[in-house]
Motif scaffolding. Structure first.
Motif, mmCIF file in Angstrom:
data_model
loop_
_atom_site.group_PDB
_atom_site.id
_atom_site.type_symbol
_atom_site.label_atom_id
_atom_site.label_comp_id
_atom_site.label_asym_id
_atom_site.label_seq_id
_atom_site.Cartn_x
_atom_site.Cartn_y
_atom_site.Cartn_z
ATOM 1 N N THR A 1 -9.674 13.772 10.992
ATOM 2 C CA THR A 1 -10.731 12.434 10.099
ATOM 3 C C THR A 1 -11.752 13.059 9.796
ATOM 4 O OG1 THR A 1 -10.526 11.496 12.501
ATOM 5 C CG2 THR A 1 -12.313 10.460 11.833
ATOM 6 N N TYR A 2 -12.992 13.899 10.745
ATOM 7 C CA TYR A 2 -13.549 15.136 9.975
ATOM 8 C C TYR A 2 -13.071 15.469 8.365
ATOM 9 C CZ TYR A 2 -17.139 18.780 9.522
ATOM 10 O OH TYR A 2 -18.093 19.617 9.169
ATOM 11 N N TYR B 1 -12.189 1.977 5.507
ATOM 12 C CA TYR B 1 -11.933 3.064 4.483
ATOM 13 C C TYR B 1 -12.643 2.741 3.376
ATOM 14 C CZ TYR B 1 -9.406 6.244 1.297
ATOM 15 O OH TYR B 1 -9.261 7.619 0.173
ATOM 16 N N CYS C 1 -16.340 6.233 11.219
ATOM 17 C CA CYS C 1 -16.084 6.025 12.767
ATOM 18 C C CYS C 1 -16.635 4.935 13.583
ATOM 19 C CB CYS C 1 -16.489 7.217 13.504
ATOM 20 S SG CYS C 1 -16.009 8.739 13.210
#
Lengths: 225, 270
Positions: free
Chosen positions: B86-87, B252, B114
Motif C-alpha cells: 500500500t505504501y 484510488y 487509507c
C-alpha cells in the motif's frame, strides 16, 4: 424502482395511527425540510413533526439522511479527530518505519549483490591462479622430461659409443685371427699338396724334383685362389 | 409495484445512513432548530454511530500499519507485505504525478487513501455505517484538498498560480473564455470530488438494501417469491461484488485526483 422508493414513505408513516395519508406526505417533506414545512403549513406541523419523529424513532430515514445538517457538526468534528490521529500515527510512526524497512531491505539486497560480485571476482581470480599453476606445473614437467631425456640420451650415446669401440676392437682382433687362420690354412694346404704330389710322383715311379713340384702346386693354388 | 409495498415489503434503503447517538435515545420530533427545539439534536461532541465507525477505521489502519509492521522484518510476513505494498503504491502514484517535490505531502495523501479505503470496506460489513457515504465527510475531505492545494499554489508560486487559468498555448482571443471555463471547473472540483465518492458508496448500499427488501417476497407470496427471492439474493451478491470493486476504485480515484490537483499547485504552468 423509483416508485418503490417513494412507496417507502407512506409505509414509514403507517406506524402513526393518527396520521392521515395527506399528513404522511407532509411528514416526508418535513423530515427533509422541517423548517419549510413548519412555516408553510402551520396546521399540519404537529402531525408532520410527530410523524417524522415516529419515522426516526423506528430508525427509519425520510429523504436523504446525508442532507440533515444537524448531524454535520458532529460528523465533521469526529472526522477531523480521526484524520488528525491517523495523520499523526502515519507520519510519526508507521510511514518512517516502513520507509526504514524498505531502505534496509534495499541496502541488504545491494550489499548482497556487491558481495556476490566480490565472490565472483574471487572465484575468477582463483580460477586464473589455478590455470597458471597448472600451466607452470606442465611446463616444469616438460622441462624435467626433457632433462631426463637428454640425460638418458647422453648415457645411451656413451654406451653405444663404448659398445661400438669394443665391437670394433673385437672385430679387428677376430679379422686378424681369421687372417692368421687363413694364412696357416693356405700354408698347410700347400705343404699337404706338395707332400701329396711328391708321394704321387714317387708312387708312379718318377723322381720327384722338389723344385718342379713346388712350382706346379703354387701355380695350381694360384689358379684356385 | 406499489401494491407489493402495501402487502408488507418494507423498503428502507436510506435508513443505514441515519446518524444516531450511541448512548442516548432521541425522542421523536425533538430536533426542530427553527422552533428552538434542540434537545433531540445530535450534539457535535457526542459519540454517534459515525464516531464508532470512524474510530474502527482508525483502529484498522493502525492495526495494519503499526502492529502489522512491528517486526520490521527484512523478509516481511503477509500483513507487513500488505502495508508495504500500500505504501509503495501510494508513494509511486504521488511520485509519478507530482515528482519529487510532491513527496513532502506523502503522509497527507497516504492518510486520505487509507481512510477512504478502510471506510469503504468497513462500510460493506453488514449492519455497519458507511462514513464515506456521508456528504459531510467527503465534503470535508474534498474541501481540505481544495483549500490546501489552493493555498499551497499561491504560497509556492504567488501570482504565477493564476497562470493555471490563463492558457498561454491558446489563441489570444480565446484565452479569456478559456480562463472563465478553467475558473469554473476549478471551483467545481471539490463538489465533484466529494459527490463522486459519497454518491458511489451511497448508491451501491441503497441498491443492496432494495434487493434485500425484495428478498422477503417469499414470506409474502410463495408463488412470486420463488422467482423473486433467488433473483434478489443473486442481485445482492452481484451488487456486493461490484461494491467491493467500487470501494477500492473510488479510493484510488479520490487519491489520484488529489495528486493531480497537488501537481497543479506545484507546477501551475499549462
Amino acid at each position: 424502482m423509483f416508485s418503490l422508493l417513494q412507496a417507502a414513505a407512506p409505509t414509514a408513516a403507517e406506524t402513526d395511527t393518527h396520521a392521515a395519508p395527506a399528513n404522511a406526505e407532509a411528514a416526508a417533506a418535513a423530515a427533509g425540510h422541517g423548517a419549510d414545512a413548519a412555516a408553510h403549513a402551520p396546521a399540519a406541523t404537529g402531525h408532520a413533526v410527530e410523524a417524522a419523529g415516529h419515522a426516526e424513532a423506528a430508525g427509519q430515514a425520510v429523504g436523504m439522511p446525508q442532507l440533515d445538517i444537524t448531524t454535520f457538526g458532529n460528523q465533521i468534528f469526529w472526522l477531523l479527530v480521526t484524520l488528525a490521529v491517523l495523520y499523526w500515527v502515519l507520519s510519526k510512526v508507521a510511514l518512517p518505519r516502513i520507509d526504514a524497512v524498505i531502505s534496509d531491505r534495499q541496502g541488504a539486497i545491494t550489499g548482497d549483490l556487491m558481495q556476490a560480485e566480490e565472490y565472483k571476482k574471487k572465484a575468477k581470480d582463483a580460477e586464473a591462479a589455478y590455470d597458471k599453476a597448472l600451466s607452470d606445473a606442465r611446463a616444469e614437467a616438460h622441462k624435467i622430461v626433457a632433462a631426463q631425456k637428454a640425460d638418458i640420451q647422453k648415457d645411451l650415446d656413451n654406451a653405444i659409443a663404448k659398445a661400438d669401440a669394443e665391437i670394433a676392437a673385437r672385430t679387428s682382433e677376430s679379422e686378424k685371427r681369421i687372417g692368421a687362420i687363413r694364412d696357416s690354412a693356405t700354408a698347410d694346404a700347400r705343404s699337404v699338396a706338395r707332400d701329396v704330389t711328391a708321394e704321387l710322383v714317387r708312387a708312379f715311379g718318377g723322381n720327384a724334383d722338389q723344385g718342379a713340384i713346388d712350382a706346379a702346386v703354387d701355380a695350381r693354388l694360384k689358379g684356385a685362389a | 409495484m406499489a401494491t407489493e409495498a402495501e402487502t408488507g415489503l418494507a423498503f428502507h434503503p436510506m435508513d443505514q445512513f441515519v446518524v444516531k447517538p450511541l448512548f442516548r435515545h432521541i425522542e421523536p420530533g425533538t430536533c426542530v432548530p427553527s422552533q428552538n427545539i434542540t434537545e433531540g439534536c445530535i450534539r457535535w461532541y457526542e459519540p454517534t454511530n459515525a464516531t464508532l465507525w470512524l474510530g474502527l477505521t482508525a483502529l484498522a489502519i493502525i492495526a495494519l500499519f503499526v502492529f502489522g509492521t512491528r517486526g520490521r522484518a527484512i523478509i516481511p510476513n503477509r500483513v507487513q507485505s500488505i502495508a508495504e505494498m500500500t505504501y509503495g503504491m501510494v508513494y509511486k502514484m504521488l511520485e509519478d504525478i507530482c515528482g519529487k517535490e510532491g513527496l513532502k505531502y506523502f503522509p497527507f495523501v497516504m492518510t486520505l487513501f487509507c481512510f477512504i479505503v478502510f471506510s469503504n470496506y468497513l462500510g460493506l460489513l453488514p449492519k455497519s455505517f458507511s462514513t464515506t457515504s456521508q456528504i459531510a465527510v467527503t465534503g470535508v475531505l474534498a474541501l481540505m484538498v481544495f483549500l490546501g492545494v489552493t493555498i499551497l499554489g499561491f504560497v509556492k508560486n504567488g501570482a504565477h498560480f493564476l497562470g493555471l487559468f490563463w492558457v498561454s498555448s491558446a489563441p489570444l482571443a480565446l484565452r479569456p473564455v478559456l480562463a472563465l471555463i478553467e475558473l469554473i471547473s476549478y471551483f467545481v472540483r471539490p463538489v465533484s470530488h466529494s459527490i463522486r465518492l459519497a454518491g458511489n458508496v451511497m448508491a451501491g448500499h441503497a441498491v443492496i438494501k432494495v434487493f434485500a427488501a425484495f428478498g422477503a417476497m417469499l414470506l409474502i407470496s410463495p408463488i412470486i417469491g420463488i422467482v423473486v427471492t433467488p433473483l434478489s439474493v443473486l442481485g445482492i451478491v452481484g451488487v456486493y461484488g461490484l461494491e467491493m470493486l467500487v470501494a477500492i476504485i473510488q479510493a484510488y480515484v479520490f487519491t489520484i485526483l488529489t495528486c493531480v490537483y497537488l501537481k497543479d499547485a506545484l507546477h501551475p504552468s499549462h
